[in-house]
Design a protein around this motif. Structure first.
Motif, PDB file in Angstrom:
ATOM      1  N   LEU A 238      -5.886  -3.300  -1.092  1.00 44.01           N
ATOM      2  CA  LEU A 238      -5.471  -2.078  -1.783  1.00 44.01           C
ATOM      3  C   LEU A 238      -4.539  -1.248  -0.912  1.00 44.01           C
ATOM      4  O   LEU A 238      -3.496  -0.773  -1.361  1.00 44.01           O
ATOM      5  N   GLU A 239      -4.916  -1.082   0.355  1.00 38.64           N
ATOM      6  CA  GLU A 239      -4.084  -0.301   1.282  1.00 38.64           C
ATOM      7  C   GLU A 239      -2.741  -0.975   1.515  1.00 38.64           C
ATOM      8  O   GLU A 239      -1.699  -0.318   1.548  1.00 38.64           O
ATOM      9  N   LEU A 240      -2.765  -2.292   1.683  1.00 42.43           N
ATOM     10  CA  LEU A 240      -1.516  -3.017   1.923  1.00 42.43           C
ATOM     11  C   LEU A 240      -0.564  -2.888   0.741  1.00 42.43           C
ATOM     12  O   LEU A 240       0.637  -2.649   0.910  1.00 42.43           O
ATOM     13  N   MET A 241      -1.096  -3.036  -0.477  1.00 42.45           N
ATOM     14  CA  MET A 241      -0.261  -2.908  -1.675  1.00 42.45           C
ATOM     15  C   MET A 241       0.291  -1.494  -1.807  1.00 42.45           C
ATOM     16  O   MET A 241       1.455  -1.282  -2.125  1.00 42.45           O
ATOM     17  N   HIS A 242      -0.573  -0.520  -1.525  1.00 40.58           N
ATOM     18  CA  HIS A 242      -0.176   0.886  -1.670  1.00 40.58           C
ATOM     19  C   HIS A 242       0.912   1.249  -0.671  1.00 40.58           C
ATOM     20  O   HIS A 242       1.821   2.050  -0.968  1.00 40.58           O
TER      21      HIS A 242
ATOM     22  N   PRO B 228       4.786   3.752  -5.257  1.00 40.42           N
ATOM     23  CA  PRO B 228       3.365   3.990  -4.952  1.00 40.42           C
ATOM     24  C   PRO B 228       2.447   3.712  -6.140  1.00 40.42           C
ATOM     25  O   PRO B 228       1.319   3.237  -5.959  1.00 40.42           O
ATOM     26  N   LEU B 229       2.933   4.005  -7.355  1.00 44.37           N
ATOM     27  CA  LEU B 229       2.108   3.784  -8.540  1.00 44.37           C
ATOM     28  C   LEU B 229       1.858   2.296  -8.761  1.00 44.37           C
ATOM     29  O   LEU B 229       0.731   1.866  -9.025  1.00 44.37           O
ATOM     30  N   THR B 230       2.927   1.498  -8.619  1.00 44.98           N
ATOM     31  CA  THR B 230       2.776   0.043  -8.744  1.00 44.98           C
ATOM     32  C   THR B 230       1.843  -0.497  -7.665  1.00 44.98           C
ATOM     33  O   THR B 230       1.015  -1.374  -7.918  1.00 44.98           O
ATOM     34  N   GLY B 231       1.967   0.056  -6.460  1.00 44.87           N
ATOM     35  CA  GLY B 231       1.083  -0.355  -5.368  1.00 44.87           C
ATOM     36  C   GLY B 231      -0.371  -0.057  -5.666  1.00 44.87           C
ATOM     37  O   GLY B 231      -1.254  -0.860  -5.363  1.00 44.87           O
ATOM     38  N   LYS B 232      -0.624   1.101  -6.276  1.00 44.57           N
ATOM     39  CA  LYS B 232      -2.008   1.479  -6.596  1.00 44.57           C
ATOM     40  C   LYS B 232      -2.583   0.566  -7.671  1.00 44.57           C
ATOM     41  O   LYS B 232      -3.728   0.121  -7.583  1.00 44.57           O
TER      42      LYS B 232
END
Length: 285
Positions: A146-150, A156-160
């Protein structure tokens, strides 16, 4: 649902829970309070509710047992709500106050996964500690992802979104994977409507533990076989700490290795027939 496919379905529904959890929190609004920890608790509770609900539904849905699906889904969802309300603020606290960085996030989400695994252990057919161990590992790994994607994705929204989907998938997959790897006894359905499905029996193995009923009624049996020639409560399994005995409770009979039985101590590989359904008993020492 055989044991090899079990983790896939748990991961899939866990991912769906993470996605819907993000959608719910996004629709309501991701900032609920000026207090960071209160806001994180509410967001975590929404995500946990959805992830827990979908993971809880998995086994009952795939074994065509609506009673188990509803019971497990509701219980796991409620515990997931509490898990998220604890896990997300805890990860934020470790991240902000202690400077634990991504490790703090992982620990917080590990607690989240552990509580969802506890729910699966309580309402499922394996010991609670196995579900908790799987949830802890899956939650910690999912928290890192989750942290890596974010942090890595430009939006940021896509990462979340990606992170929450991976978190749900990781929690579901590892809860199932640990249970499967450490399982000591299970029934494999080899013919009938549930052909290929495997029912893990570990929770019922201990001496003095609860009996497990096999039958066609989801209201009267823990292991439900959709076969009109099987009685609502056809047979009972009782554990002795190492294996199981099988007792017939039907009028039409229960057969082990083609011999009609009243009660028998099961050994690994024995074939069981009830109605038009065949099963094989497996155990590991």
């Amino acid at each position: 649902m055989n044991r090899r496919m079990r983790s896939y379905y748990y991961a899939l529904l866990g991912a769906m829970g993470g996605l819907i959890g993000w959608q719910v929190s996004d629709q309501i609004g991701l900032s609920f309070s000026s207090n960071l920890y209160l806001s994180e608790a509410i967001v975590g509770a929404l995500v946990g509710l959805c992830v827990g609900l979908f993971i809880g539904l998995t086994e009952g849905a795939l074994t065509r047992n609506p009673v188990q699906a509803v019971r497990s889904g509701v219980f796991s969802g409620v515990l997931g709500l509490g898990a998220g309300a604890i896990g997300l603020p805890l990860s934020e606290f470790l991240f902000q106050s202690v400077g634990a960085g991504i490790t703090g996030r992982a620990l917080g989400w590990g607690v989240f996964g552990m509580l969802i695994g506890l729910a699966e252990g309580i309402v499922g057919k394996s010991q609670a500690w196995k579900g908790m161990l799987g949830g802890l590992v899956g939650g910690a790994l999912g928290g890192v992802l989750l942290e890596l994607m974010h942090n890595r994705l430009q939006d940021p929204l896509t990462g979340k979104v990606a992170g929450l989907v991976l978190l749900g998938a990781s929690v579901g997959a590892f809860i199932s994977l640990i249970v499967v790897l450490l399982s000591r006894a299970w029934l494999e359905v080899t013919s009938g409507k549930l052909k290929g499905t495997e029912f893990i029996l570990d929770k019922f193995m201990r001496v003095g533990g609860p009996s497990v009923a096999i039958g066609s009624s989801p209201l009267k049996s823990e292991i439900v076989l959709p076969d009109p020639d099987i009685a609502p409560q056809h047979a009972m399994l009782n554990g002795n700490g190492m294996s199981f005995s099988l007792q017939d409770r039907s009028l039409s009979g229960t057969f082990v290795n083609n011999k009609k039985i009243e009660r028998i101590q099961l050994t690994n590989g024995q074939k069981i027939r009830m109605g038009n359904t065949d099963l094989v008993y497996h155990e590991k020492r």
